[in-house]
Design a protein around this motif. Structure first.
Motif, PDB file in Angstrom:
ATOM      1  N   UNK A 247      -2.361  12.566 -17.840  1.00  0.00           N
ATOM      2  CA  UNK A 247      -1.724  13.843 -17.467  1.00  0.00           C
ATOM      3  C   UNK A 247      -0.862  14.351 -18.634  1.00  0.00           C
ATOM      4  N   UNK A 249      -1.451  13.805 -21.780  1.00  0.00           N
ATOM      5  CA  UNK A 249      -2.390  14.326 -22.784  1.00  0.00           C
ATOM      6  C   UNK A 249      -2.918  15.705 -22.389  1.00  0.00           C
ATOM      7  N   UNK A 250      -3.205  15.890 -21.106  1.00  0.00           N
ATOM      8  CA  UNK A 250      -3.684  17.202 -20.649  1.00  0.00           C
ATOM      9  C   UNK A 250      -2.594  18.260 -20.821  1.00  0.00           C
ATOM     10  N   UNK A 251      -1.343  17.853 -20.579  1.00  0.00           N
ATOM     11  CA  UNK A 251      -0.228  18.809 -20.746  1.00  0.00           C
ATOM     12  C   UNK A 251      -0.106  19.254 -22.198  1.00  0.00           C
ATOM     13  N   UNK A 253      -2.615  19.814 -24.219  1.00  0.00           N
ATOM     14  CA  UNK A 253      -3.593  20.898 -24.353  1.00  0.00           C
ATOM     15  C   UNK A 253      -3.068  22.180 -23.707  1.00  0.00           C
ATOM     16  N   UNK A 254      -2.474  22.011 -22.539  1.00  0.00           N
ATOM     17  CA  UNK A 254      -1.924  23.159 -21.818  1.00  0.00           C
ATOM     18  C   UNK A 254      -0.842  23.851 -22.652  1.00  0.00           C
ATOM     19  N   UNK A 257      -2.227  25.680 -25.684  1.00  0.00           N
ATOM     20  CA  UNK A 257      -2.875  26.935 -25.289  1.00  0.00           C
ATOM     21  C   UNK A 257      -1.839  27.991 -24.901  1.00  0.00           C
ATOM     22  N   UNK A 258      -0.885  27.587 -24.079  1.00  0.00           N
ATOM     23  CA  UNK A 258       0.133  28.537 -23.616  1.00  0.00           C
ATOM     24  C   UNK A 258       0.894  29.147 -24.783  1.00  0.00           C
ATOM     25  N   UNK A 260      -0.220  29.384 -27.722  1.00  0.00           N
ATOM     26  CA  UNK A 260      -1.203  29.838 -28.714  1.00  0.00           C
ATOM     27  C   UNK A 260      -1.040  29.090 -30.035  1.00  0.00           C
ATOM     28  N   UNK A 262      -2.801  27.117 -32.079  1.00  0.00           N
ATOM     29  CA  UNK A 262      -4.192  26.684 -32.258  1.00  0.00           C
ATOM     30  C   UNK A 262      -4.338  25.604 -33.321  1.00  0.00           C
ATOM     31  N   UNK A 265      -3.882  22.591 -31.189  1.00  0.00           N
ATOM     32  CA  UNK A 265      -5.107  22.415 -30.415  1.00  0.00           C
ATOM     33  C   UNK A 265      -6.183  21.759 -31.281  1.00  0.00           C
ATOM     34  N   UNK A 266      -6.296  22.232 -32.512  1.00  0.00           N
ATOM     35  CA  UNK A 266      -7.270  21.655 -33.431  1.00  0.00           C
ATOM     36  C   UNK A 266      -6.956  20.188 -33.733  1.00  0.00           C
ATOM     37  N   UNK A 268      -5.354  18.090 -31.773  1.00  0.00           N
ATOM     38  CA  UNK A 268      -5.648  17.305 -30.559  1.00  0.00           C
ATOM     39  C   UNK A 268      -7.144  17.011 -30.473  1.00  0.00           C
ATOM     40  N   UNK A 269      -7.941  18.016 -30.807  1.00  0.00           N
ATOM     41  CA  UNK A 269      -9.395  17.850 -30.737  1.00  0.00           C
ATOM     42  C   UNK A 269      -9.882  16.911 -31.834  1.00  0.00           C
TER      43      UNK A 269
ATOM     44  N   UNK B 229     -12.155  25.321 -30.554  1.00  0.00           N
ATOM     45  CA  UNK B 229     -10.883  26.045 -30.614  1.00  0.00           C
ATOM     46  C   UNK B 229     -11.119  27.537 -30.363  1.00  0.00           C
ATOM     47  N   UNK B 240      -6.595  28.212 -18.903  1.00  0.00           N
ATOM     48  CA  UNK B 240      -5.275  27.765 -18.433  1.00  0.00           C
ATOM     49  C   UNK B 240      -5.211  27.701 -16.906  1.00  0.00           C
ATOM     50  N   UNK B 243      -7.115  24.607 -15.973  1.00  0.00           N
ATOM     51  CA  UNK B 243      -6.397  23.414 -16.423  1.00  0.00           C
ATOM     52  C   UNK B 243      -5.206  23.123 -15.511  1.00  0.00           C
TER      53      UNK B 243
END
Lengths: 280, 280
Positions: A247, A249-251, A253-254, A257-258, A260, A262, A265-266, A268-269, B229, B240, B243
Motif C-alpha cells: 500500500x 508503494x502504491x501511495x 505512485x498516487x 501522479x497527483x 505531476x 513524472x 514516476x519514471x 518508480x517504474x 509514463x 487516479x 488507483x
C-alpha cells in the motif's frame, strides 16, 4: 509402496498422476471428505481406490496431505497418532510455521516432512489435476533436521520424480518468503478484481476489452477462498507486513501522479523494471 | 498501397509483419528517430526501406503512428499538416482523449482514425514484434463520426486483416475503460515489484521460489517507462480514480486481516471470484 493421498484435488491429484507416470508407488489410496471427488479421482486414474481416514492412513507407507492449511494443522496430529515408525507423512501446504508448531511435541514428529511444491492454478478439484504441473519448479522442504533421515530421503525422492528442484529453509523463513512471492500477489489480484467489479458496471465492456495484461494480473483472483482464507489466517503477520509495504508503494505512485512529478514516476517504474533481471 | 509506420517497434512492427503476411500493402516505409531500429526493422522484414519524417509521410497512402502517446500528441498535427485528402492517418495509442483533443480543429482531422489494438507485451523494439500478436483480440475505434467514411473503412479493413474484433466508443469512455482494464494493472504490478524488491533483499531466493502466480502478476512490471509514463500522464485523472479505489479495496483486505474477520475476508474473495464469470 502404498501411497495415501488426503485430499484428491488439484495438488494431490497432480502429484499422484505424475508419480504414477513414473511408476513410483504400487497403489494410490484416496482419502477425502467429498465422495464425489473420490469417485472422480478414481475415474480419472488418480487413485486406485478410496478408504476412510483411519484405514487409509494405516494401510499406506507414505501419506501425503493436500488439503487447506487450516485442515492440515488439525489433521496432522491425528495422522501421526495412527502411524508406526515405518510410515512417512508429508504435507503440501503453502504455509509452514503453524503446521510444524501443531506437531512439534508429537512422538512421531520425525516421521513428518514439511514440503511445499511451488505451483498452483486458480482451479481446484480432481478434474484440475495435471501431471506436468510441477516439472521444473521449486519445492521447499522445511526444518529437515526435525525429520528422520529415511523419511527425508523418501520425500526428496518424490520431489525428484516430480522433476522439481529442492530448496531447504526453516518454516519461519518459508512463511516470510511466500508472503512476498505468492500470498501478496493473490491479495493484489483479488483487490484488483474487486476494484474493476466495483466501478466498472459494464461487464460486457470488461470482457470485450480485457487485454492479456489484465487477464494475467487478475487470473489469481479466480482462486477459491477455501484454500486462501486459511493461508492468510496462518500467515497473518507476514502477509500484513507485506500488504502494508505494498500500500505504501502504491501511495508513491498516487503521490507522483497527483503532484505531476513524472520524474519520480519514471524512477518508480525504472526501479520496478529491475525485476526483469530476477524473473526471466 | 504504400504504408508508412512511424515507430518501428513492438506495435508498429507487429502490425507491419501481419499486414505483409496478408499481402496488404505494396510497400512499407519506416520512420523512426532510432537509426538502429530502422536498420533492424529492415533486416527483420518489417519494412522495405526507411525515409525521413517529411518524405515518409508524403510518400504513403496510409500513415500509422506507433509511438508513445505523448509523442503521438505532438506529431499528429505535423502529420496532418503534410497530407492531402487522399491519405489516411491512424494511431495505435493506449490513451485517446489527449490525442483527439490535439487535432480537433485541424482542417485534415477527418483523415485521421483513432485506433487502439488491445495487445502489448513487456518487451519493446522491432525484435519484439510478432505477426500473430493481434489475432483474436479487441481493437477500439474512437469517435468514428469524426473520420471520413473512406478513412474509417480503410482502418476497419486493417483491423480485419489483423484478425481483431472491433469495438466503437468515444475517446473519453475509452480512457475510463482502459484505466480499469490496462493502466491500473500496470501500476499494481510495478508497485508489487517494488514491494518485493524493497523488502526481499535475498534476490536469489525470489528467483528460486517465484511461482507461476507471482511471475504472471509481476510480468507487467517489466514494461518500459518510455511507454508508460506518457500513458499515466495522458490519463491522469482516470488512473487516479481507479488507483484510489484500488487502495480502498486493499485496505479492506488489510482491515479484515488485522481484525481477524475471516468471514469478511471470505466475502471479499468470493466477490473477487465473480471475475471468473467475466474473464474466461
Amino acid at each position: 509402496m502404498k501411497i495415501a493421498i488426503i485430499g484428491v484435488g488439484l495438488i494431490g491429484g497432480s502429484i499422484a498422476l505424475k508419480l504414477r507416470e513414473k511408476n513410483f508407488g504400487a497403489e494410490f489410496i484416496g482419502i477425502d471428505k467429498s465422495e464425489i471427488h473420490l469417485q472422480e479421482a478414481q475415474e480419472l486414474g488418480i487413485i486406485d481406490r478410496f478408504e476412510d481416514f483411519e484405514n487409509g492412513v494405516k494401510n499406506a507407507d507414505l501419506i501425503i496431505t493436500a488439503i487447506p492449511v487450516d485442515a492440515t494443522v488439525k489433521i496432522l496430529p491425528q495422522v501421526l497418532d495412527l502411524i508406526t515408525d515405518k510410515q512417512t507423512v508429508m504435507d503440501t501446504g503453502s504455509t509452514k510455521s503453524g503446521i510444524v508448531e501443531a506437531i512439534k511435541n508429537h512422538p512421531n514428529r520425525k516421521r513428518f516432512v514439511a514440503f511445499h511444491p511451488m505451483w498452483g492454478t486458480e482451479n481446484s478439484g480432481p478434474k484440475a489435476a495435471q501431471k506436468e504441473s510441477f516439472a521444473g519448479r521449486a519445492a521447499v522442504i522445511c526444518d529437515r533436521e526435525d525429520s528422520d533421515q529415511d523419511a527425508l530421503a523418501l520425500v526428496e525422492n518424490i520431489a525428484k520424480n516430480l522433476e522439481m528442484h529442492l530448496i531447504y529453509m526453516n518454516a519461519d523463513a518459508h512463511d516470510v518468503h511466500t508472503a512476498y512471492i505468492s500470498h501478496i500477489s493473490h491479495i493484489t489480484s483479488y483487490a484488483l478484481a474487486n476494484t474493476v467489479l466495483e466501478k466498472e458496471r459494464e461487464e460486457d465492456t470488461i470482457f470485450q476489452l480485457a487485454s492479456s495484461g489484465f487477464s494475467s494480473t487478475v487470473r489469481l483472483a479466480k482462486s477459491h477462498p477455501e484454500m486462501w482464507v486459511p493461508i492468510f489466517k496462518q500467515n497473518k503477520e507476514n502477509v500484513l507486513d507485506v500488504l502494508n509495504e505494498h500500500i505504501t508503494q502504491l501511495r508513491k505512485f498516487k503521490s507522483a501522479l497527483e503532484k505531476e512529478n513524472f520524474e519520480l514516476l519514471e524512477e518508480l517504474i525504472k526501479n520496478a523494471n529491475k525485476i526483469r533481471g530476477i524473473l526471466k
